[in-house]
Motif scaffolding. Structure first.
Motif, PDB file in Angstrom:
ATOM      1  N   VAL A   1       0.814  -1.222   0.000  1.00 54.41           N
ATOM      2  CA  VAL A   1       0.000   0.000   0.000  1.00 54.41           C
ATOM      3  C   VAL A   1       0.845   1.269   0.000  1.00 54.41           C
ATOM      4  CG1 VAL A   1      -1.767  -1.274   1.265  1.00 54.41           C
ATOM      5  CG2 VAL A   1      -0.255   0.285   2.511  1.00 54.41           C
ATOM      6  N   LYS A   2       2.139   1.134  -0.118  1.00 53.83           N
ATOM      7  CA  LYS A   2       3.032   2.289  -0.060  1.00 53.83           C
ATOM      8  C   LYS A   2       2.651   3.313  -1.136  1.00 53.83           C
ATOM      9  CE  LYS A   2       7.187   1.582   1.219  1.00 53.83           C
ATOM     10  NZ  LYS A   2       8.599   1.132   1.308  1.00 53.83           N
ATOM     11  N   GLY A   3       2.610   4.575  -0.726  1.00 56.00           N
ATOM     12  CA  GLY A   3       2.288   5.639  -1.665  1.00 56.00           C
ATOM     13  C   GLY A   3       0.805   5.844  -1.916  1.00 56.00           C
ATOM     14  N   THR A   4      -0.049   5.117  -1.182  1.00 58.36           N
ATOM     15  CA  THR A   4      -1.495   5.256  -1.338  1.00 58.36           C
ATOM     16  C   THR A   4      -2.090   5.921  -0.092  1.00 58.36           C
ATOM     17  OG1 THR A   4      -2.185   3.160  -0.316  1.00 58.36           O
ATOM     18  CG2 THR A   4      -1.434   3.079  -2.617  1.00 58.36           C
ATOM     19  N   ASN A   5      -3.398   6.129  -0.114  1.00 53.16           N
ATOM     20  CA  ASN A   5      -4.081   6.744   1.018  1.00 53.16           C
ATOM     21  C   ASN A   5      -4.614   5.735   2.032  1.00 53.16           C
ATOM     22  OD1 ASN A   5      -3.830   9.461   0.130  1.00 53.16           O
ATOM     23  ND2 ASN A   5      -5.480   9.114  -1.342  1.00 53.16           N
ATOM     24  N   LEU A   6      -4.335   4.451   1.817  1.00 51.48           N
ATOM     25  CA  LEU A   6      -4.836   3.421   2.723  1.00 51.48           C
ATOM     26  C   LEU A   6      -3.981   3.347   3.983  1.00 51.48           C
ATOM     27  CD1 LEU A   6      -6.581   1.058   3.577  1.00 51.48           C
ATOM     28  CD2 LEU A   6      -5.311  -0.407   2.010  1.00 51.48           C
ATOM     29  N   ALA A   7      -4.615   3.567   5.134  1.00 53.85           N
ATOM     30  CA  ALA A   7      -3.922   3.512   6.422  1.00 53.85           C
ATOM     31  C   ALA A   7      -4.066   2.127   7.023  1.00 53.85           C
ATOM     32  CB  ALA A   7      -4.490   4.559   7.370  1.00 53.85           C
ATOM     33  N   LEU A   8      -2.976   1.582   7.504  1.00 56.14           N
ATOM     34  CA  LEU A   8      -2.939   0.241   8.075  1.00 56.14           C
ATOM     35  C   LEU A   8      -2.959   0.322   9.599  1.00 56.14           C
ATOM     36  CD1 LEU A   8      -0.161  -1.270   5.774  1.00 56.14           C
ATOM     37  CD2 LEU A   8      -2.635  -1.591   5.555  1.00 56.14           C
ATOM     38  N   PHE A   9      -3.958  -0.309  10.201  1.00 59.57           N
ATOM     39  CA  PHE A   9      -4.084  -0.351  11.654  1.00 59.57           C
ATOM     40  C   PHE A   9      -3.976  -1.795  12.122  1.00 59.57           C
ATOM     41  CE2 PHE A   9      -5.476   3.827  10.964  1.00 59.57           C
ATOM     42  CZ  PHE A   9      -5.589   4.510  12.163  1.00 59.57           C
ATOM     43  N   ASN A  10      -3.191  -2.000  13.170  1.00 61.94           N
ATOM     44  CA  ASN A  10      -2.962  -3.334  13.714  1.00 61.94           C
ATOM     45  C   ASN A  10      -3.875  -3.551  14.912  1.00 61.94           C
ATOM     46  OD1 ASN A  10      -1.920  -5.788  14.493  1.00 61.94           O
ATOM     47  ND2 ASN A  10       0.219  -5.110  14.526  1.00 61.94           N
ATOM     48  N   ALA A  11      -4.584  -4.683  14.922  1.00 65.60           N
ATOM     49  CA  ALA A  11      -5.430  -5.037  16.064  1.00 65.60           C
ATOM     50  C   ALA A  11      -4.678  -5.864  17.092  1.00 65.60           C
ATOM     51  CB  ALA A  11      -6.648  -5.823  15.584  1.00 65.60           C
ATOM     52  N   ASN A  12      -3.467  -6.296  16.771  1.00 63.09           N
ATOM     53  CA  ASN A  12      -2.724  -7.262  17.578  1.00 63.09           C
ATOM     54  C   ASN A  12      -1.614  -6.583  18.372  1.00 63.09           C
ATOM     55  OD1 ASN A  12      -0.060  -9.422  17.080  1.00 63.09           O
ATOM     56  ND2 ASN A  12      -1.787 -10.024  18.355  1.00 63.09           N
TER      57      ASN A  12
ATOM     58  N   LEU B   1       4.107  -2.804  18.083  1.00 61.08           N
ATOM     59  CA  LEU B   1       5.294  -1.955  18.046  1.00 61.08           C
ATOM     60  C   LEU B   1       6.114  -2.216  16.793  1.00 61.08           C
ATOM     61  CD1 LEU B   1       7.306   0.073  19.155  1.00 61.08           C
ATOM     62  CD2 LEU B   1       8.244  -1.722  20.627  1.00 61.08           C
ATOM     63  N   ASP B   2       6.349  -3.477  16.491  1.00 61.44           N
ATOM     64  CA  ASP B   2       7.151  -3.798  15.311  1.00 61.44           C
ATOM     65  C   ASP B   2       6.429  -3.425  14.021  1.00 61.44           C
ATOM     66  OD1 ASP B   2       9.605  -4.964  16.427  1.00 61.44           O
ATOM     67  OD2 ASP B   2       8.258  -6.469  17.251  1.00 61.44           O
ATOM     68  N   SER B   3       5.099  -3.486  14.031  1.00 59.90           N
ATOM     69  CA  SER B   3       4.362  -3.062  12.839  1.00 59.90           C
ATOM     70  C   SER B   3       4.476  -1.557  12.641  1.00 59.90           C
ATOM     71  CB  SER B   3       2.896  -3.500  12.916  1.00 59.90           C
ATOM     72  OG  SER B   3       2.162  -2.743  13.864  1.00 59.90           O
ATOM     73  N   TRP B   4       4.483  -0.785  13.733  1.00 57.11           N
ATOM     74  CA  TRP B   4       4.687   0.659  13.597  1.00 57.11           C
ATOM     75  C   TRP B   4       6.092   0.961  13.071  1.00 57.11           C
ATOM     76  CZ3 TRP B   4       2.571   2.204  19.095  1.00 57.11           C
ATOM     77  CH2 TRP B   4       1.187   2.083  19.100  1.00 57.11           C
ATOM     78  N   ILE B   5       7.061   0.243  13.581  1.00 56.78           N
ATOM     79  CA  ILE B   5       8.430   0.434  13.096  1.00 56.78           C
ATOM     80  C   ILE B   5       8.495   0.146  11.603  1.00 56.78           C
ATOM     81  CG2 ILE B   5      10.784  -0.479  13.242  1.00 56.78           C
ATOM     82  CD1 ILE B   5      10.241  -0.930  16.271  1.00 56.78           C
ATOM     83  N   ALA B   6       7.731  -0.857  11.161  1.00 55.29           N
ATOM     84  CA  ALA B   6       7.732  -1.244   9.750  1.00 55.29           C
ATOM     85  C   ALA B   6       6.956  -0.271   8.872  1.00 55.29           C
ATOM     86  CB  ALA B   6       7.144  -2.648   9.599  1.00 55.29           C
ATOM     87  N   GLY B   7       6.063   0.529   9.470  1.00 54.33           N
ATOM     88  CA  GLY B   7       5.339   1.503   8.678  1.00 54.33           C
ATOM     89  C   GLY B   7       3.842   1.528   8.847  1.00 54.33           C
ATOM     90  N   TYR B   8       3.292   0.737   9.796  1.00 49.57           N
ATOM     91  CA  TYR B   8       1.855   0.800  10.054  1.00 49.57           C
ATOM     92  C   TYR B   8       1.492   2.152  10.659  1.00 49.57           C
ATOM     93  CZ  TYR B   8      -0.047  -3.752   8.811  1.00 49.57           C
ATOM     94  OH  TYR B   8      -0.515  -4.828   8.109  1.00 49.57           O
ATOM     95  N   HIS B   9       0.225   2.523  10.509  1.00 45.98           N
ATOM     96  CA  HIS B   9      -0.206   3.864  10.853  1.00 45.98           C
ATOM     97  C   HIS B   9      -0.873   3.956  12.223  1.00 45.98           C
ATOM     98  CE1 HIS B   9      -0.160   3.553   6.412  1.00 45.98           C
ATOM     99  NE2 HIS B   9       0.419   4.728   6.512  1.00 45.98           N
ATOM    100  N   GLY B  10      -1.244   2.808  12.822  1.00 43.10           N
ATOM    101  CA  GLY B  10      -1.921   2.916  14.104  1.00 43.10           C
ATOM    102  C   GLY B  10      -2.296   1.592  14.716  1.00 43.10           C
ATOM    103  N   TYR B  11      -2.979   1.701  15.854  1.00 40.17           N
ATOM    104  CA  TYR B  11      -3.505   0.560  16.602  1.00 40.17           C
ATOM    105  C   TYR B  11      -5.009   0.704  16.718  1.00 40.17           C
ATOM    106  CZ  TYR B  11      -4.889  -2.235  20.672  1.00 40.17           C
ATOM    107  OH  TYR B  11      -5.534  -3.106  21.516  1.00 40.17           O
ATOM    108  N   ASN B  12      -5.728  -0.386  16.499  1.00 38.15           N
ATOM    109  CA  ASN B  12      -7.176  -0.399  16.686  1.00 38.15           C
ATOM    110  C   ASN B  12      -7.544  -1.750  17.278  1.00 38.15           C
ATOM    111  OD1 ASN B  12     -10.088  -0.717  14.613  1.00 38.15           O
ATOM    112  ND2 ASN B  12      -9.932   0.414  16.514  1.00 38.15           N
TER     113      ASN B  12
END
Length: 307
Positions: A184-195, A200-211
């Motif tokens: 999804v790089k370069g798009t408007n889709l925001a990735l939120f992790n439920a887990n 933390l590692d998903s944020w380091i990798a580039g995720y946008h939030g926690y839900n």
């Protein structure tokens, strides 16, 4: 309010009265509590809200109540995408869009039956987008009644075609999360992790939030981690470890235990739920929540957060 979807969002529970009606005063108080504790948005009418156990009108009324209570302070998104019949799904999604929410969240397992393949899923998704062209959509890989993860091809297409602004990822796999960042790089889709274990590692990798559900217990600690994880790696990992172990509570009679937690802290509410029996929160479970509250208080003291 920023246009981009980011940060720490709770999956909102539904307060009920003792006679099993939606407690709208509780809904308003809970909305304020989330915002006062630093949430960046609210996912209302989701699985934590017991949306499969709400009437169509209750789902719409809850979404409207949260939008009104939030009063533009944060974004509000909602699902209520529960019907089996595709035509009825179109109707319920369209009605939810009229409540004033910022986005309507599709549920991946509603898009095709468990024994149906990507062709059915893709056709149903295309039809929803075509019939509701003015609606802003998110998507949630809800694990109930069965877990259906998005395939890479659909996710990449939906991101590049600007069909989705939000994904609640329930893969619980850092390998998948890292791959999705690239898709999804370069798009408007925001990735939120439920887990929590991988958040933390998903944020380091580039995720946008926690839900996730544990935002109902200590969203302020998640928010601290989100805002500071790049500044102090050792402390960030310590906080992440705390949140991960605390997250085991999710498997212990949730959302009953979340309501019990609110009762002991900030928001009195009944323990009535429609998806779980209150009796599942036994004496041992209540001691566990009391212990969790003491641990939260100690962590807040360490991080300089208000009690």
């Amino acid at each position: 309010m920023q246009e981009r979807y980011y940060g720490c969002w709770p999956t909102m529970i539904t307060p009920f009265t003792e006679d099993n009606k939606v407690d709208f005063a509780g809904v308003r108080k809970l909305t304020d509590w989330y915002i006062d504790r630093g949430c960046d948005g609210i996912f209302a009418v989701c699985q934590s809200s017991e949306m499969f156990f709400l009437s169509d009108q209750e789902k719409l009324d809850i979404a409207k109540a949260v939008v009104e209570a939030a009063a533009g302070r944060v974004k509000v998104i909602a699902s209520g995408h529960t019907s089996d019949d595709h035509a009825k799904q179109i109707a319920e999604l369209g009605a939810m869009a009229e409540t004033g929410v910022n986005a309507v969240v599709l549920v991946s397992n509603r898009m095709a039956k468990q024994d149906e393949g990507a062709d059915v899923f893709n056709a149903n998704a295309q039809d929803i987008f075509a019939q509701l062209p003015s609606v802003t959509f998110g998507l949630y890989e809800c694990p109930y009644p069965y877990l259906r993860l998005l395939d890479d091809e659909f996710l990449s297409w939906a991101a590049k075609e600007d069909k989705l602004v939000f994904l609640k990822d329930v893969s619980c796999s850092l390998e998948i999360e890292k791959r999705r960042v690239e898709l999804v790089k370069g798009t408007n889709l925001a990735l939120f992790n439920a887990n929590t274990a991988t958040v933390l590692d998903s944020w380091i990798a580039g995720y946008h939030g926690y839900n996730g559900v544990m935002a109902n217990f200590h969203i302020d600690i998640y928010k601290w981690l989100y805002e500071h994880f790049r500044e102090n790696e050792a402390l960030a990992r310590e906080v992440s470890d705390f949140l991960t172990i605390a997250g085991v509570s999710e498997a212990r009679s949730y959302p009953v235990n979340a309501k019990y937690h609110y009762n002991l802290t900030d928001i009195p509410m009944s323990l009535v739920t429609r998806s779980k029996s209150v009796s599942l929160l036994n004496e041992n479970g209540r001691h566990e929540i009391a212990s969790l509250i003491r641990m939260e208080q100690a962590m807040r003291t360490k991080l300089g957060l208000k009690q």
